[in-house]
Scaffold this motif. Structure first.
Motif, PDB file in Angstrom:
ATOM      1  N   PHE A 215       0.854  -1.188   0.000  1.00  0.00           N
ATOM      2  CA  PHE A 215       0.000   0.000   0.000  1.00  0.00           C
ATOM      3  C   PHE A 215       0.887   1.234   0.000  1.00  0.00           C
ATOM      4  O   PHE A 215       1.750   1.393   0.861  1.00  0.00           O
ATOM      5  N   ASP A 216       0.659   2.095  -0.980  1.00  0.00           N
ATOM      6  CA  ASP A 216       1.375   3.362  -1.081  1.00  0.00           C
ATOM      7  C   ASP A 216       0.366   4.484  -0.932  1.00  0.00           C
ATOM      8  O   ASP A 216      -0.515   4.645  -1.779  1.00  0.00           O
ATOM      9  N   LEU A 217       0.488   5.249   0.140  1.00  0.00           N
ATOM     10  CA  LEU A 217      -0.500   6.290   0.427  1.00  0.00           C
ATOM     11  C   LEU A 217      -0.525   7.360  -0.654  1.00  0.00           C
ATOM     12  O   LEU A 217      -1.601   7.831  -1.050  1.00  0.00           O
ATOM     13  N   ASP A 218       0.641   7.753  -1.156  1.00  0.00           N
ATOM     14  CA  ASP A 218       0.685   8.786  -2.193  1.00  0.00           C
ATOM     15  C   ASP A 218      -0.012   8.306  -3.464  1.00  0.00           C
ATOM     16  O   ASP A 218      -0.767   9.052  -4.094  1.00  0.00           O
ATOM     17  N   MET A 219       0.235   7.046  -3.828  1.00  0.00           N
ATOM     18  CA  MET A 219      -0.411   6.507  -5.023  1.00  0.00           C
ATOM     19  C   MET A 219      -1.919   6.411  -4.809  1.00  0.00           C
ATOM     20  O   MET A 219      -2.715   6.697  -5.723  1.00  0.00           O
ATOM     21  N   TYR A 220      -2.325   6.049  -3.584  1.00  0.00           N
ATOM     22  CA  TYR A 220      -3.757   5.963  -3.298  1.00  0.00           C
ATOM     23  C   TYR A 220      -4.416   7.328  -3.454  1.00  0.00           C
ATOM     24  O   TYR A 220      -5.523   7.445  -4.005  1.00  0.00           O
ATOM     25  N   ARG A 222      -3.456   9.733  -5.372  1.00  0.00           N
ATOM     26  CA  ARG A 222      -3.503  10.092  -6.791  1.00  0.00           C
ATOM     27  C   ARG A 222      -4.680   9.412  -7.492  1.00  0.00           C
ATOM     28  O   ARG A 222      -5.300   9.993  -8.382  1.00  0.00           O
ATOM     29  N   PHE A 223      -4.960   8.170  -7.074  1.00  0.00           N
ATOM     30  CA  PHE A 223      -6.093   7.476  -7.674  1.00  0.00           C
ATOM     31  C   PHE A 223      -7.421   7.928  -7.091  1.00  0.00           C
ATOM     32  O   PHE A 223      -8.481   7.752  -7.714  1.00  0.00           O
ATOM     33  N   ASN A 224      -7.370   8.483  -5.885  1.00  0.00           N
ATOM     34  CA  ASN A 224      -8.611   8.925  -5.217  1.00  0.00           C
ATOM     35  C   ASN A 224      -8.447  10.370  -4.733  1.00  0.00           C
ATOM     36  O   ASN A 224      -8.400  10.639  -3.530  1.00  0.00           O
ATOM     37  N   PRO A 225      -8.350  11.305  -5.663  1.00  0.00           N
ATOM     38  CA  PRO A 225      -8.086  12.712  -5.276  1.00  0.00           C
ATOM     39  C   PRO A 225      -9.233  13.340  -4.471  1.00  0.00           C
ATOM     40  O   PRO A 225      -9.014  14.333  -3.784  1.00  0.00           O
ATOM     41  N   ASP A 226     -10.428  12.769  -4.544  1.00  0.00           N
ATOM     42  CA  ASP A 226     -11.571  13.374  -3.847  1.00  0.00           C
ATOM     43  C   ASP A 226     -11.652  12.973  -2.386  1.00  0.00           C
ATOM     44  O   ASP A 226     -12.421  13.542  -1.616  1.00  0.00           O
ATOM     45  N   GLN A 227     -10.856  11.971  -1.979  1.00  0.00           N
ATOM     46  CA  GLN A 227     -10.920  11.512  -0.590  1.00  0.00           C
ATOM     47  C   GLN A 227      -9.827  12.181   0.226  1.00  0.00           C
ATOM     48  O   GLN A 227      -8.670  12.290  -0.199  1.00  0.00           O
ATOM     49  N   ASP A 228     -10.186  12.636   1.383  1.00  0.00           N
ATOM     50  CA  ASP A 228      -9.235  13.301   2.282  1.00  0.00           C
ATOM     51  C   ASP A 228      -8.748  12.305   3.310  1.00  0.00           C
ATOM     52  O   ASP A 228      -9.510  11.821   4.134  1.00  0.00           O
ATOM     53  N   ASN A 229      -7.428  11.980   3.279  1.00  0.00           N
ATOM     54  CA  ASN A 229      -6.867  10.994   4.206  1.00  0.00           C
ATOM     55  C   ASN A 229      -5.788  11.617   5.086  1.00  0.00           C
ATOM     56  O   ASN A 229      -4.924  10.927   5.614  1.00  0.00           O
ATOM     57  N   GLU A 230      -5.812  12.918   5.181  1.00  0.00           N
ATOM     58  CA  GLU A 230      -4.802  13.571   6.001  1.00  0.00           C
ATOM     59  C   GLU A 230      -5.137  13.392   7.479  1.00  0.00           C
ATOM     60  O   GLU A 230      -6.288  13.397   7.836  1.00  0.00           O
TER      61      GLU A 230
END
Length: 230
Positions: A215-220, A222-230
């Protein structure tokens, strides 16, 4: 040499294979016939080494070897050398294990004959790669493998979670808990010095894991720009 005396080096060879850290983990996956064959080869090498050692001792300390031979409980020829091979196997194996790093031994064994799942766990443990585990229930855990279990006997794995969530009906990943933020807040206010003190480790049952992957958070993101995971 009576063939029944060969039981000593055979058992000695088997002891080395199942107890010495560099060999034992590989044996777990082999069929019993292969383990016995390997034990026989190890026993032959062990016996040859003991005969050589006996010859050297006989040259250096002939009176000592004569004394031992006279006081053996069994007077059968070669009994002393063959029985000594088992003693050497046990002592040499246990002493050798004192100088072997268990984690490195496991890593070498996995690299040699580990399956895909075990190699994935090893990569997370040694290289701190985040892994994503999707359970049969649809629950998803993302974290690092905390403890490297013995190869080929894995029923449970322990992870330090970074995120957890679930997959909805559309198989989209929905995060519900972000552990990294919690870890950071505890460390920032001085409550703990190390995340291990928080006791947040999770134990997952291997047969309940539907899939596991890097699992790569940055890649995730990029694929899901609408989700906020900060």
């Amino acid at each position: 040499m009576p063939f029944n005396l060969l039981i000593f080096p055979l058992v000695g060879g088997y002891y080395i294979l199942i107890r010495f850290a560099l060999f034992r983990y590989v044996q777990y996956r082999l069929e019993i016939q292969r383990v016995l064959l390997n034990s026989a080869f190890a026993g032959i090498i062990l016996l040859v080494c003991c005969f050589i050692l006996r010859a050297i001792i006989n040259i250096i300390l002939p009176d000592f070897t004569a004394f031992i031979s006279e006081h053996l409980p069994v007077r059968t020829p070669f009994f002393g050398t063959t029985s000594f091979s088992l003693i050497v196997a046990v002592i040499a194996t246990e002493i050798g294990n004192l100088f072997i790093n268990r984690k490195k031994a496991i890593k070498m064994s996995l690299q040699k004959s580990g399956n895909e799942f075990e190699l994935l766990m090893s990569s997370s443990f040694f290289d701190a790669h985040l892994l994503q585990f999707t359970m049969d229930s649809g629950k998803v855990y993302i974290g690092w493998v905390k403890e490297l279990p013995k190869p080929f006997t894995t029923s449970y794995i322990r992870i330090t979670p970074a995120f957890s969530g679930y997959r909805n009906e559309k198989k989209e990943l929905i995060f519900t808990t972000q552990y990294l933020t919690v870890y950071a807040s505890y460390i920032a206010d001085g409550s703990v010095q190390d995340t291990n003190a928080l006791k947040t480790d999770l134990v997952l049952k291997v047969d309940k894991i539907n899939s596991a992957s890097f699992f790569d958070l940055d890649m995730y993101k990029r694929f899901n720009p609408d989700q906020d995971n900060e």
